[in-house]
Design a protein around this motif. Structure first.
Motif, PDB file in Angstrom:
ATOM      1  N   HIS A   1      25.756  11.356  71.587  1.00 53.27           N
ATOM      2  CA  HIS A   1      26.401  11.497  73.241  1.00 53.27           C
ATOM      3  C   HIS A   1      25.695  10.866  73.913  1.00 53.27           C
ATOM      4  CE1 HIS A   1      27.546  15.400  71.197  1.00 53.27           C
ATOM      5  NE2 HIS A   1      26.718  15.428  70.713  1.00 53.27           N
ATOM      6  N   ASP A   2      24.994  10.548  74.154  1.00 53.69           N
ATOM      7  CA  ASP A   2      24.332   9.252  75.116  1.00 53.69           C
ATOM      8  C   ASP A   2      25.942   8.431  75.545  1.00 53.69           C
ATOM      9  OD1 ASP A   2      22.888  10.674  77.308  1.00 53.69           O
ATOM     10  OD2 ASP A   2      21.060   9.795  75.848  1.00 53.69           O
ATOM     11  N   LYS A   3      25.309   7.175  74.059  1.00 57.80           N
ATOM     12  CA  LYS A   3      26.446   6.405  74.258  1.00 57.80           C
ATOM     13  C   LYS A   3      27.446   6.629  74.307  1.00 57.80           C
ATOM     14  CE  LYS A   3      23.221   4.285  73.050  1.00 57.80           C
ATOM     15  NZ  LYS A   3      22.440   2.507  73.878  1.00 57.80           N
ATOM     16  N   ILE A   4      28.218   7.463  73.779  1.00 57.54           N
ATOM     17  CA  ILE A   4      30.006   7.908  73.656  1.00 57.54           C
ATOM     18  C   ILE A   4      30.181   8.802  75.282  1.00 57.54           C
ATOM     19  CG2 ILE A   4      30.234   7.844  71.382  1.00 57.54           C
ATOM     20  CD1 ILE A   4      30.688   9.956  71.733  1.00 57.54           C
ATOM     21  N   GLY A   5      28.877   9.012  76.069  1.00 55.17           N
ATOM     22  CA  GLY A   5      29.253   9.816  77.130  1.00 55.17           C
ATOM     23  C   GLY A   5      29.171  11.174  77.608  1.00 55.17           C
ATOM     24  N   THR A   6      29.001  12.285  76.259  1.00 54.18           N
ATOM     25  CA  THR A   6      29.661  13.338  76.268  1.00 54.18           C
ATOM     26  C   THR A   6      28.897  14.441  76.124  1.00 54.18           C
ATOM     27  OG1 THR A   6      28.770  13.497  73.266  1.00 54.18           O
ATOM     28  CG2 THR A   6      31.887  12.650  75.063  1.00 54.18           C
ATOM     29  N   ILE A   7      27.752  13.910  76.828  1.00 56.44           N
ATOM     30  CA  ILE A   7      26.189  14.635  76.948  1.00 56.44           C
ATOM     31  C   ILE A   7      26.591  15.335  78.456  1.00 56.44           C
ATOM     32  CG2 ILE A   7      24.973  13.106  78.998  1.00 56.44           C
ATOM     33  CD1 ILE A   7      23.357  14.514  75.484  1.00 56.44           C
ATOM     34  N   GLU A   8      25.923  16.837  78.425  1.00 55.37           N
ATOM     35  CA  GLU A   8      26.191  17.668  79.521  1.00 55.37           C
ATOM     36  C   GLU A   8      26.207  17.497  81.021  1.00 55.37           C
ATOM     37  OE1 GLU A   8      24.496  19.191  76.730  1.00 55.37           O
ATOM     38  OE2 GLU A   8      26.296  18.873  75.236  1.00 55.37           O
ATOM     39  N   HIS A   9      24.579  16.919  80.865  1.00 58.95           N
ATOM     40  CA  HIS A   9      24.008  16.653  82.002  1.00 58.95           C
ATOM     41  C   HIS A   9      24.577  15.055  82.658  1.00 58.95           C
ATOM     42  CE1 HIS A   9      21.110  13.463  80.669  1.00 58.95           C
ATOM     43  NE2 HIS A   9      20.796  14.072  79.784  1.00 58.95           N
ATOM     44  N   PRO A  10      25.015  15.437  84.175  1.00 58.12           N
ATOM     45  CA  PRO A  10      24.930  14.276  84.378  1.00 58.12           C
ATOM     46  C   PRO A  10      24.107  12.710  84.322  1.00 58.12           C
ATOM     47  CG  PRO A  10      23.712  15.319  86.591  1.00 58.12           C
ATOM     48  CD  PRO A  10      24.353  16.096  84.825  1.00 58.12           C
ATOM     49  N   GLU A  11      24.481  12.040  84.367  1.00 55.89           N
ATOM     50  CA  GLU A  11      23.417  10.306  83.614  1.00 55.89           C
ATOM     51  C   GLU A  11      23.054   9.933  84.760  1.00 55.89           C
ATOM     52  OE1 GLU A  11      26.122   7.316  82.189  1.00 55.89           O
ATOM     53  OE2 GLU A  11      26.432   8.161  80.675  1.00 55.89           O
ATOM     54  N   ASP A  12      22.607  10.399  86.036  1.00 53.76           N
ATOM     55  CA  ASP A  12      21.993   9.987  86.966  1.00 53.76           C
ATOM     56  C   ASP A  12      20.674  10.576  86.897  1.00 53.76           C
ATOM     57  OD1 ASP A  12      22.890  11.202  89.735  1.00 53.76           O
ATOM     58  OD2 ASP A  12      23.527  12.034  87.823  1.00 53.76           O
ATOM     59  N   GLU A  13      20.243  12.365  85.683  1.00 59.55           N
ATOM     60  CA  GLU A  13      19.184  12.939  85.759  1.00 59.55           C
ATOM     61  C   GLU A  13      18.269  12.272  84.356  1.00 59.55           C
ATOM     62  OE1 GLU A  13      20.937  16.941  86.130  1.00 59.55           O
ATOM     63  OE2 GLU A  13      19.639  16.886  83.867  1.00 59.55           O
ATOM     64  N   GLU A  14      17.636  11.046  84.974  1.00 65.10           N
ATOM     65  CA  GLU A  14      16.855   9.994  84.278  1.00 65.10           C
ATOM     66  C   GLU A  14      15.486  10.544  83.953  1.00 65.10           C
ATOM     67  OE1 GLU A  14      18.738   6.743  82.806  1.00 65.10           O
ATOM     68  OE2 GLU A  14      18.158   8.495  82.047  1.00 65.10           O
ATOM     69  N   GLU A  15      14.500  10.804  83.604  1.00 65.85           N
ATOM     70  CA  GLU A  15      13.559  11.075  82.957  1.00 65.85           C
ATOM     71  C   GLU A  15      12.314  10.522  83.980  1.00 65.85           C
ATOM     72  OE1 GLU A  15      13.134  12.521  78.818  1.00 65.85           O
ATOM     73  OE2 GLU A  15      14.619  14.129  79.340  1.00 65.85           O
ATOM     74  N   GLU A  16      12.379   9.412  83.704  1.00 60.67           N
ATOM     75  CA  GLU A  16      11.518   8.537  84.235  1.00 60.67           C
ATOM     76  C   GLU A  16      11.684   7.877  85.304  1.00 60.67           C
ATOM     77  OE1 GLU A  16      14.638   4.982  82.286  1.00 60.67           O
ATOM     78  OE2 GLU A  16      13.595   7.628  82.152  1.00 60.67           O
ATOM     79  N   ALA A  17      12.824   8.512  86.609  1.00 61.57           N
ATOM     80  CA  ALA A  17      13.043   8.181  87.584  1.00 61.57           C
ATOM     81  C   ALA A  17      13.098   9.562  88.353  1.00 61.57           C
ATOM     82  CB  ALA A  17      13.961   7.647  87.466  1.00 61.57           C
ATOM     83  N   PRO A  18      12.619  10.789  88.653  1.00 61.75           N
ATOM     84  CA  PRO A  18      12.231  11.864  89.481  1.00 61.75           C
ATOM     85  C   PRO A  18      12.186  11.676  91.072  1.00 61.75           C
ATOM     86  CG  PRO A  18       9.678  10.852  88.502  1.00 61.75           C
ATOM     87  CD  PRO A  18      10.154  10.850  87.944  1.00 61.75           C
ATOM     88  N   HIS A  19      13.423  11.865  91.103  1.00 66.25           N
ATOM     89  CA  HIS A  19      13.510  12.119  92.596  1.00 66.25           C
ATOM     90  C   HIS A  19      13.118  13.349  93.659  1.00 66.25           C
ATOM     91  CE1 HIS A  19      17.006   9.811  91.443  1.00 66.25           C
ATOM     92  NE2 HIS A  19      17.397  10.256  90.896  1.00 66.25           N
ATOM     93  N   ASP A  20      12.534  12.777  94.921  1.00 62.57           N
ATOM     94  CA  ASP A  20      11.818  13.740  96.117  1.00 62.57           C
ATOM     95  C   ASP A  20      12.665  14.044  96.587  1.00 62.57           C
ATOM     96  OD1 ASP A  20       8.587  12.154  94.856  1.00 62.57           O
ATOM     97  OD2 ASP A  20       8.974  14.301  94.131  1.00 62.57           O
ATOM     98  N   ASP A  21      14.204  14.499  96.103  1.00 59.75           N
ATOM     99  CA  ASP A  21      14.755  14.530  97.465  1.00 59.75           C
ATOM    100  C   ASP A  21      15.310  15.474  98.230  1.00 59.75           C
ATOM    101  OD1 ASP A  21      17.409  13.593  95.960  1.00 59.75           O
ATOM    102  OD2 ASP A  21      16.288  14.966  95.565  1.00 59.75           O
TER     103      ASP A  21
END
Lengths: 136, 136
Positions: B114-134
């Protein structure tokens, strides 16, 4: 090989039978499946027999056993991919696979399981055979 | 048996290898898979080798072939369920399965596809290793 792999897919387990089920293999499959249902809390078991071209009463009994055991563990069993010749043989042998649901392929089997355990997206009152005309 | 069943699950194809791949079986599998990809427009191929305990260079080559062929047909290949001993043997044989993605089990393999072909539900900028504190 003395074990048939069981694949976990969400809340279902998938087994593909590709070889003749002799005694030990069948017993192992029954054991492994029940343990997997218990361990994973699976709600459904899909058994793909599209590679099975010869069926006998032993095979029929194993499928029935798996369905009965799974039901006690609160999981439904769907046999998918049956070849037409196998269906003919089963009926000629007088084996009607009681308690076993069947579907044409894995996708249809999953739909059936979703319906059975009530996790389908649409509400249950959307029956196709009973359209409502209560728009007023 | 001279054919390994290929199961269609949504936009993916699933193959469970349970027997030793001899020449004709492997060639049939390659042919069948490519035809299925073409016929169904599948975007991914999952090959479960959890039942494979012995691997040799022939098996490694077949997996590589399938991945290469699938990629030409715009489908990614993920090999899942590899036993630790098989991984050790592959490395010792110098076979690194280039071009083949691997995952621990079918579920993780599907996520990867799903990740490879880009059909994952969550947007791709939701990376677990980069939590945002914004949050401000």
């Amino acid at each position: 090989m003395d074990r048939i792999p069981i694949l976990k897919m969400g809340q279902f387990l998938l087994v593909t039978i590709q070889v003749d089920l002799y005694d030990r293999l069948a017993l192992n499959l029954e054991n492994d499946l029940i343990n997997m249902v218990s361990k994973t809390g699976a709600r459904g078991v899909l058994i793909d027999i599209s590679a099975v071209s010869i069926v006998d009463s032993f095979m029929g009994r194993i499928l029935g056993n798996i369905a009965s055991m799974s039901r006690i563990m609160d999981a439904e069993t769907v046999v998918v991919g049956m070849q037409p010749a196998v269906a003919i043989t089963l009926v000629e042998l007088g084996l009607t696979l009681q308690g076993v649901y069947t579907a044409l392929d894995v996708e249809k089997g999953m739909e059936l399981l979703h319906d059975k355990i009530g996790t389908i997206e649409h509400p249950e009152d959307e029956e196709e055979e009973a359209p409502h005309d209560d728009i007023d």
